[in-house]
Design an enzyme around this catalytic site. Structure first.
Site, PDB file in Angstrom:
ATOM      1  N   LYS A  48       0.811  -1.224   0.000  1.00 45.76           N
ATOM      2  CA  LYS A  48       0.000   0.000   0.000  1.00 45.76           C
ATOM      3  C   LYS A  48       0.842   1.271   0.000  1.00 45.76           C
ATOM      4  O   LYS A  48       0.538   2.257   0.670  1.00 45.76           O
ATOM      5  CB  LYS A  48      -0.996   0.012   1.181  1.00 45.76           C
ATOM      6  CG  LYS A  48      -1.836  -1.257   1.296  1.00 45.76           C
ATOM      7  CD  LYS A  48      -2.456  -1.713  -0.029  1.00 45.76           C
ATOM      8  CE  LYS A  48      -3.485  -0.748  -0.584  1.00 45.76           C
ATOM      9  NZ  LYS A  48      -3.986  -1.197  -1.927  1.00 45.76           N
ATOM     10  N   TRP A  53       0.827   2.064  -9.047  1.00 43.36           N
ATOM     11  CA  TRP A  53       1.104   3.320  -9.756  1.00 43.36           C
ATOM     12  C   TRP A  53       2.510   3.282 -10.363  1.00 43.36           C
ATOM     13  O   TRP A  53       2.699   3.508 -11.561  1.00 43.36           O
ATOM     14  CB  TRP A  53       0.963   4.474  -8.764  1.00 43.36           C
ATOM     15  CG  TRP A  53       1.046   5.850  -9.360  1.00 43.36           C
ATOM     16  CD1 TRP A  53       0.872   6.205 -10.674  1.00 43.36           C
ATOM     17  CD2 TRP A  53       1.289   7.067  -8.638  1.00 43.36           C
ATOM     18  NE1 TRP A  53       1.007   7.569 -10.816  1.00 43.36           N
ATOM     19  CE2 TRP A  53       1.262   8.120  -9.596  1.00 43.36           C
ATOM     20  CE3 TRP A  53       1.535   7.368  -7.302  1.00 43.36           C
ATOM     21  CZ2 TRP A  53       1.460   9.455  -9.234  1.00 43.36           C
ATOM     22  CZ3 TRP A  53       1.726   8.697  -6.951  1.00 43.36           C
ATOM     23  CH2 TRP A  53       1.687   9.721  -7.898  1.00 43.36           C
ATOM     24  N   HIS A 108       7.035  -7.415  -2.295  1.00 43.07           N
ATOM     25  CA  HIS A 108       6.882  -6.644  -1.052  1.00 43.07           C
ATOM     26  C   HIS A 108       7.896  -7.100  -0.010  1.00 43.07           C
ATOM     27  O   HIS A 108       7.787  -6.733   1.167  1.00 43.07           O
ATOM     28  CB  HIS A 108       5.472  -6.816  -0.485  1.00 43.07           C
ATOM     29  CG  HIS A 108       4.392  -6.155  -1.288  1.00 43.07           C
ATOM     30  ND1 HIS A 108       4.497  -4.869  -1.752  1.00 43.07           N
ATOM     31  CD2 HIS A 108       3.176  -6.612  -1.704  1.00 43.07           C
ATOM     32  CE1 HIS A 108       3.385  -4.554  -2.418  1.00 43.07           C
ATOM     33  NE2 HIS A 108       2.586  -5.591  -2.409  1.00 43.07           N
ATOM     34  N   ARG A 130       6.254   5.176   1.351  1.00 41.86           N
ATOM     35  CA  ARG A 130       5.201   6.159   1.629  1.00 41.86           C
ATOM     36  C   ARG A 130       5.133   6.354   3.140  1.00 41.86           C
ATOM     37  O   ARG A 130       5.443   5.439   3.898  1.00 41.86           O
ATOM     38  CB  ARG A 130       3.873   5.577   1.104  1.00 41.86           C
ATOM     39  CG  ARG A 130       2.666   6.479   1.192  1.00 41.86           C
ATOM     40  CD  ARG A 130       1.439   5.707   0.691  1.00 41.86           C
ATOM     41  NE  ARG A 130       0.291   6.571   0.484  1.00 41.86           N
ATOM     42  CZ  ARG A 130      -0.913   6.140   0.135  1.00 41.86           C
ATOM     43  NH1 ARG A 130      -1.125   4.837  -0.052  1.00 41.86           N
ATOM     44  NH2 ARG A 130      -1.919   6.980  -0.044  1.00 41.86           N
ATOM     45  N   SER A 138      -4.383   2.958   4.320  1.00 38.13           N
ATOM     46  CA  SER A 138      -4.623   2.243   3.072  1.00 38.13           C
ATOM     47  C   SER A 138      -4.611   0.723   3.288  1.00 38.13           C
ATOM     48  O   SER A 138      -5.431  -0.007   2.724  1.00 38.13           O
ATOM     49  CB  SER A 138      -3.563   2.643   2.043  1.00 38.13           C
ATOM     50  OG  SER A 138      -3.845   2.093   0.788  1.00 38.13           O
ATOM     51  N   TYR A 192       6.594   8.202  -2.364  1.00 40.63           N
ATOM     52  CA  TYR A 192       5.235   8.408  -2.896  1.00 40.63           C
ATOM     53  C   TYR A 192       4.878   9.901  -2.872  1.00 40.63           C
ATOM     54  O   TYR A 192       4.307  10.435  -3.816  1.00 40.63           O
ATOM     55  CB  TYR A 192       4.261   7.603  -2.022  1.00 40.63           C
ATOM     56  CG  TYR A 192       2.812   7.667  -2.427  1.00 40.63           C
ATOM     57  CD1 TYR A 192       2.275   6.742  -3.325  1.00 40.63           C
ATOM     58  CD2 TYR A 192       1.957   8.630  -1.887  1.00 40.63           C
ATOM     59  CE1 TYR A 192       0.933   6.782  -3.664  1.00 40.63           C
ATOM     60  CE2 TYR A 192       0.620   8.682  -2.235  1.00 40.63           C
ATOM     61  CZ  TYR A 192       0.109   7.752  -3.123  1.00 40.63           C
ATOM     62  OH  TYR A 192      -1.216   7.806  -3.471  1.00 40.63           O
ATOM     63  N   THR A 226      -1.259   7.343 -16.344  1.00 40.31           N
ATOM     64  CA  THR A 226      -1.097   6.858 -14.965  1.00 40.31           C
ATOM     65  C   THR A 226      -1.655   7.823 -13.920  1.00 40.31           C
ATOM     66  O   THR A 226      -1.334   7.712 -12.738  1.00 40.31           O
ATOM     67  CB  THR A 226       0.386   6.551 -14.651  1.00 40.31           C
ATOM     68  OG1 THR A 226       1.140   7.770 -14.751  1.00 40.31           O
ATOM     69  CG2 THR A 226       0.957   5.517 -15.607  1.00 40.31           C
ATOM     70  N   PHE A 228      -4.381   9.136 -11.298  1.00 36.61           N
ATOM     71  CA  PHE A 228      -5.162   8.285 -10.395  1.00 36.61           C
ATOM     72  C   PHE A 228      -6.511   7.919 -11.009  1.00 36.61           C
ATOM     73  O   PHE A 228      -6.924   6.761 -10.985  1.00 36.61           O
ATOM     74  CB  PHE A 228      -5.361   8.971  -9.037  1.00 36.61           C
ATOM     75  CG  PHE A 228      -6.129   8.114  -8.068  1.00 36.61           C
ATOM     76  CD1 PHE A 228      -5.503   7.060  -7.410  1.00 36.61           C
ATOM     77  CD2 PHE A 228      -7.478   8.328  -7.838  1.00 36.61           C
ATOM     78  CE1 PHE A 228      -6.213   6.249  -6.535  1.00 36.61           C
ATOM     79  CE2 PHE A 228      -8.193   7.527  -6.969  1.00 36.61           C
ATOM     80  CZ  PHE A 228      -7.556   6.487  -6.315  1.00 36.61           C
ATOM     81  N   LYS A 257      -8.222   6.344  -2.767  1.00 40.00           N
ATOM     82  CA  LYS A 257      -8.122   7.810  -2.832  1.00 40.00           C
ATOM     83  C   LYS A 257      -6.843   8.285  -3.511  1.00 40.00           C
ATOM     84  O   LYS A 257      -6.850   9.285  -4.211  1.00 40.00           O
ATOM     85  CB  LYS A 257      -8.198   8.422  -1.425  1.00 40.00           C
ATOM     86  CG  LYS A 257      -9.579   8.392  -0.794  1.00 40.00           C
ATOM     87  CD  LYS A 257      -9.581   9.235   0.482  1.00 40.00           C
ATOM     88  CE  LYS A 257     -10.959   9.283   1.120  1.00 40.00           C
ATOM     89  NZ  LYS A 257     -10.930  10.055   2.380  1.00 40.00           N
TER      90      LYS A 257
END
Length: 294
Positions: A48, A53, A108, A130, A138, A192, A226, A228, A257
């Site tokens: 997350k 993205w 991950h 992030r 998230s 991010y 790309t 959102f 979001k």
């Protein structure tokens, strides 16, 4: 009916000091012995943190801005998720073995668990992180929509996040493990929040890291494709191609979001104070700095 929190450890287990999905660790030999190729590119993130993205941006760079090529299949097939395994349904290692070079690999995993062959082959790696507060929000909504995961309430989930008792373990350890690797010129460490602030600047950074030349036309195509809203509406990136019995997007959309600072809508003053204190303790010896709002 969703499994209650008492069943948490029927789904996850401690593995090499990191909480992991048991379905992934069951076949760990396949991950650990994975053979990298020198031209593999690894996209590594804590969950997350903007993985999809970044992945779509990189895929666009590889396809020289050809939007149609990016829509030919779901992103989880175009960029396989290395350690992901669910019996015969999903097998990241198998998908990757069948891919022609150059491959883009999603993971991950913390740096310590990345298969050794990626380091031995000197592969390029992009790590995107992030701020922890937005990640936990998230991640919480992701937990709600993944049908096999338990459904904690938000404050309970934040506590588990702080203690590293969520899949992929401690956010703090994860970020630190990759921050240490960022001294390696083959590792690009990204934020991010920087992408939200100035996507053009960050895409140029990516293009140059990948040894290509940025053009105004390519940049415009990537930024448009790309955004959102484009990705949220695009079946090849919004995970609506994933069966509903695995991800129920009626509960929460996979792409929710895509903003910085949403944590303010979820943290009580007391929870924020506790989280900030814990964060300071955990990250006091780490020089990496995050922004929690823009």
């Amino acid at each position: 009916m969703e499994p209650p929190m008492s069943e948490y450890y029927e789904i996850f287990e401690e593995f090499c000091g990191v909480l992991m999905d048991k379905r992934f660790t069951k076949y760990w030999d396949d991950v650990e012995t994975f053979l990298a190729r020198p031209d593999d590119l690894v996209i590594a993130t804590y969950p997350k943190s903007g993985t999809t993205w970044l992945s779509e941006i990189v895929y666009m760079i590889y396809k020289e801005g050809d939007v149609e090529k990016c829509k030919e299949d779901a992103i989880f097939n175009r960029i396989p998720y290395l350690e992901c395994r669910s019996e015969d349904l999903i097998n990241g290692v198998k998908q990757l073995k069948e891919k022609e070079s150059p491959r883009i690999v999603k993971t991950h995993l913390p740096a310590s668990l990345l298969p050794a062959s990626f380091w031995e082959k000197n592969c390029k790696i992009i790590y995107l992180c992030r701020n922890a507060k937005d990640v936990v929000v998230s991640y919480y909504y992701f937990f709600l929509m993944v049908t096999s995961f338990p459904n904690p309430d938000f404050s309970e989930f934040v506590e588990k996040f702080m203690q590293g008792q969520v899949p992929y373990g401690s956010w703090y350890d994860h970020v630190r493990s990759w921050w240490e690797k960022s001294k390696n010129p083959r590792v690009l460490f990204m934020f991010y929040e920087d992408m939200k602030e100035d996507i053009r600047r960050e895409v140029i950074k990516l293009i140059e890291f990948l040894g290509k030349k940025p053009s105004a036309e390519l940049l415009d195509k990537i930024i448009q494709h790309t955004s959102f809203q484009e990705m949220k509406n695009n079946p090849s990136t919004n995970y609506t191609m994933m069966p509903e019995h695995m991800m129920n997007q009626k509960v929460s959309p996979f792409m929710r979001k895509g903003i910085t600072g949403d944590w303010k809508n979820h943290f009580s003053a007391e929870l924020r104070e506790r989280f900030d204190k814990h964060y300071e303790e955990q990250m006091k010896d780490c020089t990496v700095k995050f922004r929690t709002e823009l």
